[in-house]
Structure formats: structure tokens, C-alpha cells
Design an enzyme around this catalytic site. Structure first.
Site, short mmCIF file in Angstrom:
data_model
loop_
_atom_site.label_atom_id
_atom_site.label_comp_id
_atom_site.label_asym_id
_atom_site.label_seq_id
_atom_site.Cartn_x
_atom_site.Cartn_y
_atom_site.Cartn_z
N LYS A 191 0.81 -1.21 0.00
CA LYS A 191 0.00 0.00 0.00
C LYS A 191 0.85 1.27 0.00
O LYS A 191 0.40 2.32 -0.48
CB LYS A 191 -0.95 0.00 1.19
CG LYS A 191 -2.04 -1.07 1.09
CD LYS A 191 -2.85 -0.94 -0.20
CE LYS A 191 -4.00 -1.93 -0.25
NZ LYS A 191 -4.75 -1.86 -1.53
N LYS A 232 -14.32 -7.59 -4.90
CA LYS A 232 -13.49 -7.11 -6.01
C LYS A 232 -12.62 -8.21 -6.60
O LYS A 232 -12.59 -8.42 -7.81
CB LYS A 232 -12.64 -5.95 -5.48
CG LYS A 232 -11.92 -5.15 -6.52
CD LYS A 232 -11.47 -3.81 -5.96
CE LYS A 232 -10.27 -3.83 -5.08
NZ LYS A 232 -10.14 -4.50 -3.89
N THR A 233 -11.91 -8.92 -5.73
CA THR A 233 -11.04 -10.00 -6.20
C THR A 233 -11.86 -11.19 -6.71
O THR A 233 -11.58 -11.75 -7.77
CB THR A 233 -10.11 -10.46 -5.06
OG1 THR A 233 -9.28 -9.36 -4.67
CG2 THR A 233 -9.22 -11.60 -5.52
N ARG A 312 -5.09 -13.38 4.69
CA ARG A 312 -4.70 -12.98 3.34
C ARG A 312 -3.82 -14.04 2.66
O ARG A 312 -3.10 -14.78 3.31
CB ARG A 312 -3.91 -11.67 3.39
CG ARG A 312 -4.74 -10.47 3.82
CD ARG A 312 -5.47 -9.87 2.65
NE ARG A 312 -6.22 -8.68 3.02
CZ ARG A 312 -6.78 -7.86 2.14
NH1 ARG A 312 -6.66 -8.11 0.85
NH2 ARG A 312 -7.46 -6.81 2.54
#
Length: 528
Positions: A191, A232-233, A312
Site C-alpha cells: 500500500k 473485487k477479487t 490474506r
């Protein structure tokens, strides 16, 4: 100005290690373990997500009038940054360090050469899988324009260094350097580079975007904007379309390109039935954060989120069978804004006018659910400007203007898709079935959604399709899914009021885009 970070250390500097070498070093250093699928699993300690209150931008002359200073972009003096830099140089003297040289940006015309220096071997494996790996020829001529130094074991002293805690993520645009300390969460590195690109690209007239992207057989590109947990993914990993990237992209005069060379997918409750591509991508060399594994079998237990909902998986984009490599494609014809509305009042899909698109882009709405963050005990409306507020160094109007220009220039159609609740709020209604969401998204992508008429619902002014193949018609208008019409009306108007309250912060939007501001006002949801 190129990055000029000189590291003089008595420790070992391990440059550009291969995947297996990094796994072996991480195991030897007891940084984690390997699962039955061959992935490397690590825990991130106290921080299982980003630490936004510990992120700073250095107050250097060249950025002072450009940065949107505030709670997101907190200022740090050059003196404090220099003190942290010296502290980092001293800390690294006797450490074994791992160095990755590569790129952010698949488009060779716009890519950013980067260097990332890590205290942990598994962090270096993470960035190797997430960013774009250079060829041997590219490596020979590689000169980093930005450097990230990530030292989880180094802690700041707030009284001495001007930080809010012992953790710090500090970005200097003039020194072209990011310093990270006091956190083991690997996503801070990813990020930070995204924040860098969000600053640099608009200054060149290009739009950076927090979105996933894919492309159909006919070359038709689609973008998927949405905050974490909106799908989204999942929705961009479509077996019938090729994946450009799952999270961060740029949009230039040439088209769309992926910032990354990998994917960073949430994997709470991951299953082969719902997310087959992500499931299959987690193999040798993938990195898992905070995933519980069965001690007897070594298998991942994705249903166990007792440690955090933010588990994740990081893996190279090549692990997706139909990925576009390099991640470069044409201009999008369809743009989808994803939201997970826990109040159950937004339609599952709606066509947006350009004005509504600009409004919802600046609003960036979704819901926080109970238990996902400390202190959240009931669903809450949350708004993240441009679907990426924590990573936007510039004023929101800059990004909004660029998006509006691109929508006009390339005649892109924009849809709002609610992957959240239907028939009532959390606890009363149910989550919109993924199969129905996929059917609606497919209809938007192939254009068949345009064959039916659209009916404007009265509260938000959104245009809902009258029919979508494979979707019950009553689902398309949320008020028809509620048993209590009055309760729906009350809940919908309450959310509309939250939209209006949030949008008040854009009252002083840049005068240079007054026309966009007027359009946003026209698109504002009705509220009582």
C-alpha cells in the site's frame, strides 16, 4: 531525481533470492512454516491489518501545496524523518537483510522501478510475489526510483520521533523513500507503493485506481472498484475472462495496466466452490498471513477466523490460469462500483448516469460489519473517497476529474453492484447469493442488461433493470424483497441521509471542476 539510499551494513545483504531460497531462509529463521499446499504461512503479530493512524507524509517544500493534509495524510517533519532514517541505518548494521529489485507497473511507459529492503525473509518473499519481477536483462540496468525499508523489529519513540505509537509508515517524496517499522503486516509495503503511484500518476495526467480489472475474448475491458470485502477479487477472477489484476491499476491514454505482478486476496471462508481460481492459486511460494492450519495435516482452515477476519493470501498472477501477462490492456467499456450494503436497501445492480458515477466514486460507500474492527458491534456505513481514501495523497477532486474525463472520452458504462444484503439488514435478510451477483455482472459485461428497460427507484434515484436473465425479477428492486415496506422506506432514507452527510465534506470541492460538483449535487440521494 533517483533514489539515493546508501546502506552500509556489517550484516549480510541477500539480493534477489529465488522463491525456494527465501522459503528456506524464512524456515531457518523460524519466521513461519509451510502448509500442505506448499504455501508459506506467517503470523503478523499485534497488527493483522494496516495501521492508518501510524502513516505519515514528510512535509517537504515540493509537496506542501499538493498533499491533502489531514487524518489520512498526516504530516511529519523532515527532522523527525531524518532521525528515523538514522535510527534505521544503525538498526540494520548487524542484520541479515533481503533485497528485492523490481517494478510497480506492467506498462513499460509508466512503470516505477523500486527497491524493497526487508528484515524478514518472508516479507521479501511477499514483495517478490506481489510486485513485477524483472528479467535478467532488466535487472542489470535497474535503478530504483523509490526505496522501501521495512524493519518490523525497529520501534519508534513517539516523544522523540513525532509518531503516534512505536509503529510508523513514513513516506518522503523528495528522498524517494518509505520507512516502515514496528509492524509485521506485509500489506503496508504494497500500500505504500500504491500511495506513491497515487501521487505521481495524476501529476502526469494519468488516473491511478484501487480496482481490479479483467478482459473478455473480444478485448472488452472491465474495472471493478470496491472496498475490502465487497467482492473485487472474487468477481474479477472470472473463468470466462482474463484477469489483468486484482487490486491496483493505472488508466492512461494507452489503456489500463496493472501496478502489480501478483494478487493479495482475502481468504476468510475461502472455498473451491465459490473462488476456484484463488483456491488453486495458493500453492508453492504463495504467502499466507494469519491463516490457521491443522497441526496434524498442515492443511489450511480458512473457515477459522478466530485470529482475524483479515486473513490474506499473496501469490504471483501467473498462478491464475487465464491471467493477462504482462498486465496491459485497452480502455474499459464497463466500470462496476461494488458495495456490500449491510442495511439491505441498495439494489443488487443499477445503471449510473455519469453524474451518479462521479457521486458514488467520491462517496465510496460500503458497510463495516460487527466484529471486523475493534469497537464495531453493529453494521456501520463507511465511506472511503474514490474507494481508496487511505492511499490518496492528493485532493479527491483530482481523481474525480480524471475519472470523469476518462468516462466521457471512452464512453464507459458504469453500474453500481450491491453484494451485500437483500430482504432486510444483517440479521433479518440474507447475503446476496454469489451466483446471482455473477449473473448480473455478466449481463452488464456482455451488454444484455441494456436489452431490458430500467426503472428509477425513488430514494437514491438509481436505475434498476426490469429483467436480468437468471435473476428473479423481485430481487432487482430491493423494496420488493422486504416483508415490511415501511421498514424498508425508513432504512433506505436513513442510509440516504448518511450519504448526504458524508458528501458535505466536498462542499469546497476544487472550483476548477465546478461542473462536476454541480452534477454531483444533482445526483445526491433524497433524504428526509
Amino acid at each position: 531525481m533517483k533514489a539515493n539510499v546508501q546502506i552500509n551494513t556489517q550484516g549480510n545483504m541477500q539480493f534477489q533470492l529465488k522463491v525456494q531460497e527465501l522459503i528456506e531462509r524464512a524456515l531457518a529463521r523460524k519466521e513461519g512454516n509451510v502448509t500442505a499446499t506448499g504455501a508459506f504461512r506467517a503470523f503478523t503479530g499485534a497488527y493483522t491489518g494496516r495501521s492508518p493512524k501510524d502513516k505519515f507524509i514528510v512535509t517537504e517544500p515540493s509537496v506542501m501545496d499538493k498533499v491533502d493534509w489531514g487524518q489520512v495524510n498526516q504530516p511529519m517533519s523532515t527532522e523527525h524523518f531524518d532521525q528515523l532514517y538514522e535510527l534505521a541505518m544503525t538498526y540494520m548494521q548487524d542484520k541479515e537483510l533481503f533485497v528485492f529489485d523490481g517494478f510497480a507497473g506492467a506498462d513499460e511507459l509508466h512503470r516505477l522501478p523500486i527497491r524493497i529492503i526487508n528484515e524478514y525473509a518472508w516479507h521479501n518473499l511477499f514483495v517478490k510475489q506481489l510486485f513485477i519481477r524483472p528479467t535478467d536483462e532488466e535487472l542489470e540496468g535497474h535503478k530504483a526510483e523509490f526505496t522501501v525499508i521495512a524493519l518490523p523489529g525497529l520501534k519508534a519513540d513517539p516523544a522523540l520521533h513525532g509518531t503516534n505509537s512505536e509503529t510508523f509508515i513514513c513516506l518522503s517524496f523528495e528522498k524517494k523513500l518509505v520507512l516502515i517499522g514496528g509492524t509485521e503486516y506485509a500489506g503496508e509495503m504494497k500500500k505504500s507503493i500504491f500511495s506513491v503511484l497515487n501521487y505521481l500518476l495524476p501529476l502526469e495526467g494519468n488516473l491511478p485506481m484501487h480496482c481490479s480489472a479483467n478482459v473478455g475474448e473480444a478485448g472488452d475491458v472491465a474495472l471493478f472498484f470496491g472496498l475490502s470485502g465487497t467482492g473485487k477479487t472474487t468477481l474479477s477472477a472470472d473463468p470466462n475472462r482474463r484477469l489483468i489484476g486484482d487490486d491496483e491499476h493505472g488508466w492512461t491514454d494507452q489503456g489500463v495496466y496493472n501496478f502489480e505482478g501478483g494478487c493479495y486476496a482475502k481468504c476468510a471462508h475461502l472455498s473451491p466452490e465459490k473462488e476456484p481460481q484463488i483456491w488453486q492459486a495458493i500453492g508453492h511460494g504463495a504467502v499466507l498471513e494469519n491463516v490457521i492450519i491443522d497441526p496434524a495435516t498442515g492443511k489450511e482452515i480458512y473457515s477459522d477466523t478466530s485470529l482475524t477476519e483479515n486473513t490474506r493470501a499473496a501469490y504471483p498472477i501467473e498462478a491464475i490460469p487465464n491471467a493477462v501477462i504482462p498486465g496491459v490492456a485497452g480502455h474499459p467499456k464497463v466500470i462496476i462500483f461494488l458495495t456490500a450494503d449491510a442495511f439491505g436497501v441498495l439494489p443488487p445492480i443499477a445503471k449510473l448516469t455519469k453524474e451518479q458515477a462521479m457521486y458514488h466514486f467520491l462517496s465510496g460507500y460500503t458497510s463495516k460489519l460487527a466484529g471486523t474492527e475493534r469497537g464495531v458491534t453493529a453494521p456501520e456505513a463507511t465511506f472511503s473517497t474514490c474507494f481508496g481514501a487511505p492511499f490518496l495523497p492528493l485532493r479527491p477532486a483530482v481523481y474525480a476529474k480524471l475519472l470523469g474525463q476518462q468516462i466521457d472520452k471512452h464512453e464507459a458504462k458504469v453500474y453500481l453492484v450491491n453484494t451485500g444484503w437483500t430482504g432486510g439488514p444483517v440479521g433479518v435478510g440474507k447475503r446476496m447469493p454469489l451466483a446471482l451477483t455473477r449473473a448480473m455482472v455478466t449481463a452488464a459485461l456482455n451488454g444484455t442488461i441494456e436489452e431490458a428497460g430500467f426503472t428509477q427507484e425513488p430514494i437514491f434515484g438509481l436505475y434498476c433493470p426490469d429483467a436480468v436473465e437468471g435473476v428473479p425479477s423481485e430481487v432487482l428492486q430491493p423494496k420488493h424483497t422486504w416483508q415490511d415496506a415501511a421498514a424498508y422506506e425508513e432504512a433506505a432514507r436513513a442510509l440516504a441521509k448518511r450519504f448526504a452527510q458524508n458528501f458535505q465534506k466536498f462542499a469546497d470541492i476544487d472550483p476548477s471542476i465546478t461542473s462536476v460538483a454541480d452534477a454531483l449535487s444533482a445526483a445526491q440521494p433524497a433524504a428526509k
